[in-house]
Design a protein around this motif. Structure first.
Motif, PDB file in Angstrom:
ATOM      1  N   HIS A  48      48.439  39.672  40.927  1.00 41.33           N
ATOM      2  CA  HIS A  48      49.064  38.363  40.712  1.00 41.33           C
ATOM      3  C   HIS A  48      48.580  37.639  39.467  1.00 41.33           C
ATOM      4  O   HIS A  48      48.342  36.432  39.481  1.00 41.33           O
ATOM      5  CB  HIS A  48      48.940  37.493  41.971  1.00 41.33           C
ATOM      6  CG  HIS A  48      49.658  38.111  43.121  1.00 41.33           C
ATOM      7  ND1 HIS A  48      51.008  38.338  43.110  1.00 41.33           N
ATOM      8  CD2 HIS A  48      49.211  38.631  44.290  1.00 41.33           C
ATOM      9  CE1 HIS A  48      51.358  38.938  44.230  1.00 41.33           C
ATOM     10  NE2 HIS A  48      50.289  39.149  44.955  1.00 41.33           N
ATOM     11  N   HIS A  63      43.922  35.762  46.767  1.00 40.16           N
ATOM     12  CA  HIS A  63      44.888  36.832  46.495  1.00 40.16           C
ATOM     13  C   HIS A  63      45.845  36.478  45.362  1.00 40.16           C
ATOM     14  O   HIS A  63      46.404  37.358  44.730  1.00 40.16           O
ATOM     15  CB  HIS A  63      45.665  37.152  47.765  1.00 40.16           C
ATOM     16  CG  HIS A  63      46.661  38.256  47.603  1.00 40.16           C
ATOM     17  ND1 HIS A  63      46.278  39.580  47.481  1.00 40.16           N
ATOM     18  CD2 HIS A  63      48.012  38.243  47.498  1.00 40.16           C
ATOM     19  CE1 HIS A  63      47.356  40.327  47.328  1.00 40.16           C
ATOM     20  NE2 HIS A  63      48.427  39.548  47.318  1.00 40.16           N
ATOM     21  N   HIS A  77      50.476  34.147  49.237  1.00 38.02           N
ATOM     22  CA  HIS A  77      51.246  33.981  47.994  1.00 38.02           C
ATOM     23  C   HIS A  77      51.697  32.541  47.780  1.00 38.02           C
ATOM     24  O   HIS A  77      52.191  31.885  48.700  1.00 38.02           O
ATOM     25  CB  HIS A  77      52.475  34.898  48.018  1.00 38.02           C
ATOM     26  CG  HIS A  77      52.100  36.337  48.113  1.00 38.02           C
ATOM     27  ND1 HIS A  77      52.430  37.124  49.178  1.00 38.02           N
ATOM     28  CD2 HIS A  77      51.370  37.119  47.276  1.00 38.02           C
ATOM     29  CE1 HIS A  77      51.924  38.342  49.002  1.00 38.02           C
ATOM     30  NE2 HIS A  77      51.266  38.367  47.859  1.00 38.02           N
ATOM     31  N   HIS A 116      54.892  44.556  45.622  1.00 37.46           N
ATOM     32  CA  HIS A 116      55.380  43.547  44.676  1.00 37.46           C
ATOM     33  C   HIS A 116      56.262  44.120  43.584  1.00 37.46           C
ATOM     34  O   HIS A 116      56.304  45.336  43.367  1.00 37.46           O
ATOM     35  CB  HIS A 116      54.195  42.809  44.069  1.00 37.46           C
ATOM     36  CG  HIS A 116      53.531  41.909  45.063  1.00 37.46           C
ATOM     37  ND1 HIS A 116      54.163  40.826  45.622  1.00 37.46           N
ATOM     38  CD2 HIS A 116      52.302  41.956  45.623  1.00 37.46           C
ATOM     39  CE1 HIS A 116      53.346  40.230  46.471  1.00 37.46           C
ATOM     40  NE2 HIS A 116      52.218  40.892  46.498  1.00 37.46           N
TER      41      HIS A 116
HETATM   42 FE   FE2 Z   1      50.359  39.966  46.923  1.00 35.96          FE
END
Ligand code: FE2
Length: 498
Positions: free
Chosen positions: A183, A231, A295, A479
């Protein structure tokens, strides 16, 4: 239409009753090149000529028989990409040639144990915050400075691939010793990439900025009180938002080498808001209700406030999934969004008063949000979330949120059909925020096929305007990203065709 089998990776994985080595998570080992045009037997509907860019999706596709218990987040990184230009489409699939992939191909077996096994079962030191896992580079992808950057959630080295050919260029040179988390964020308006990492040693977190020239411009510590498990991150035009949430490895057990995740509901969530090129002394810390968030969606500045949207997990520590096969109850519980209960939530951080206010935006259990990246870090109106399949780490549908009116619109793909994370691809010369398509790979376990779908974002309930049947069904994954051809130097049509 051309379909070319490029190669097949050597696998030693045996068939088993493991729920994530079967069904929509059944691994595959073939690597393909394929080109599609309207009229081909594998094209249902019409490939539109008003999108130009590439959809890239990664995922965990286990190659070798695991050492001990297998968790789907251990699987080897396998990237699938579909490019669109002038009403044609080009598909490629490649495993990420990580150092771990290469070593295990040479050995013909697994060398590293996974998340559910103690570190000493790995046959050699590994990577990331846990230090003994294989860097599978399987979690996330973004496209920066014209290349895919593939990343691993436990902090890995970061691997570079060409977004069209998936040719590989090894590890990324600017990545610090503590690695990069999944991310990383790309600010389309500046071409900068923002990243963070985390580790078991002080200061436990760092944050950095890489310029559009792919050079490291900024790297600073974000001091935390101990090892944490962030995360994801978020950003606005001027600020970056990092998090210190009360879900982390039990410190007492960690001293004995055990990585046991624990949620501490009596501790506040903490947010670090730092100017994009700020120093540790510039960090503004905010407190909020205890939670875990896998997220974030988007964030922006408005008056004195920074507004952050994300998916607030109401149950970050589910006990067990009772419908799971024997022995998989706990693993499956942590993969089941219905048990974790993530819901779309908004935090408002007042930079003047230091206060946080919070608001639930939706009551539905949803996650894996996407939106038009032109609005990243800016006020936006439309977001798109994935609807989870109860019991599974799978997406049965998508829901579009109009955050101004509160109206939602949805699509479900039908029994046994599961979407991937589905980014927004703007139409060429788009007139407004939702003028474009949602792009996804859908796996159909009934027909044992996968397809790439394009859905008109202004009318998602109408179903796909185009479906392209892939050479074979692909394993479900995590992702994805979309990048516009103009932004990354899309090759000319004859290259796409050849
Ligand atoms: Fe993720």
């Amino acid at each position: 239409m051309t379909v070319e089998l490029v190669g097949t990776v050597r696998s030693t994985l045996k068939q088993s009753d493991h729920p994530y080595i079967g069904g929509a998570w059944q691994p595959t080992y073939n690597e393909w090149n394929a080109i599609f045009a309207n009229g081909d037997e594998r094209v249902i509907g019409t490939i539109p000529d008003d999108i130009d860019g590439v959809y890239v999706r990664t995922g965990e596709n286990q190659i070798h028989e695991p050492i001990g218990r297998y968790h789907p987040f251990d699987g080897d990184g396998f990237i699938h990409a579909m490019s669109f230009k002038d009403g044609r489409a080009s598909y490629r699939s490649r495993f990420v040639r990580t150092k771990g992939f290469q070593a295990e191909q040479e050995a013909g077996r697994s060398l590293w144990a996974g998340l559910m096994e103690p570190p000493h079962k790995s046959t050699r030191p590994g990577w990331g915050a846990q230090e003994w896992l294989k860097d599978s580079s399987s979690t996330d992808v973004c496209i920066h400075a014209g290349q895919i950057l593939s990343s691993f959630y436990q902090c890995g080295e970061g691997y570079r691939l060409d977004p069209f050919t998936l040719e590989q260029d090894g590890t990324e040179g600017w990545v610090p010793l503590d690695g990069i988390s999944a991310h990383c964020k790309v600010d389309e308006s500046t071409g900068e990439l923002l990243f963070f990492n985390y580790s078991k040693h002080a200061p436990y977190m760092h944050y950095g900025v890489v310029g559009p020239d792919n050079k490291l411009k900024h790297y600073v510590p974000i001091p935390l009180k101990g090892p944490r498990l962030p995360h994801d991150m978020a950003f606005t035009k001027n600020y970056t938002i990092l998090n210190d949430l009360p879900l982390y490895w039990d410190p007492g057990l960690l001293e004995n080498g055990l990585h046991a995740v624990q949620f501490y509901p009596d501790q506040k969530s903490r947010f670090a808001i730092i100017p994009r090129y700020g120093q540790p002394e510039d960090i503004l810390w905010f407190e909020a209700e205890p939670c875990y968030v896998l997220h974030w969606l988007n964030a922006w500045e408005e008056g004195d406030e920074i507004i952050l949207d994300g998916y607030f997990q109401e149950e970050p520590m589910p006990k067990s999934y009772e419908g799971a096969p024997k022995g998989f109850e706990r693993m499956m519980a942590y993969l089941d969004q219905q048990l974790l209960k993530p819901k779309l939530h908004r935090w408002r951080f007042n930079l003047k008063t230091g206060e946080t206010t919070e608001e639930r935006l939706r009551d539905e259990i949803i996650e894996f949000g996407m939106f038009n990246q032109k609005y990243a870090g800016r006020k936006y109106r439309y977001a798109y979330s994935a609807i989870p399949e109860p019991g599974w780490f799978l997406f049965r549908g998508l829901v579009k949120h109009d955050l101004d009116t509160g109206i939602d619109e949805r699509i479900e793909f039908g029994p046994g059909r599961y979407a991937s994370e589905s980014p927004f691809a703007p139409r060429i010369n788009a007139k407004d925020e939702d003028d474009g398509y949602l792009v996804s790979f859908v796996a159909d376990v009934n027909t044992d096929q996968s397809e790439c779908v394009l859905i008109d974002a202004k009318n998602i309930a109408a179903g796909p305007v185009c479906r392209i049947i892939l050479p074979e069904r692909i394993c479900s994954g995590t992702h994805s990203t979309w990048a516009n051809g103009d932004d990354i130097g899309m090759p000319s049509n004859n290259i796409l065709a050849g």
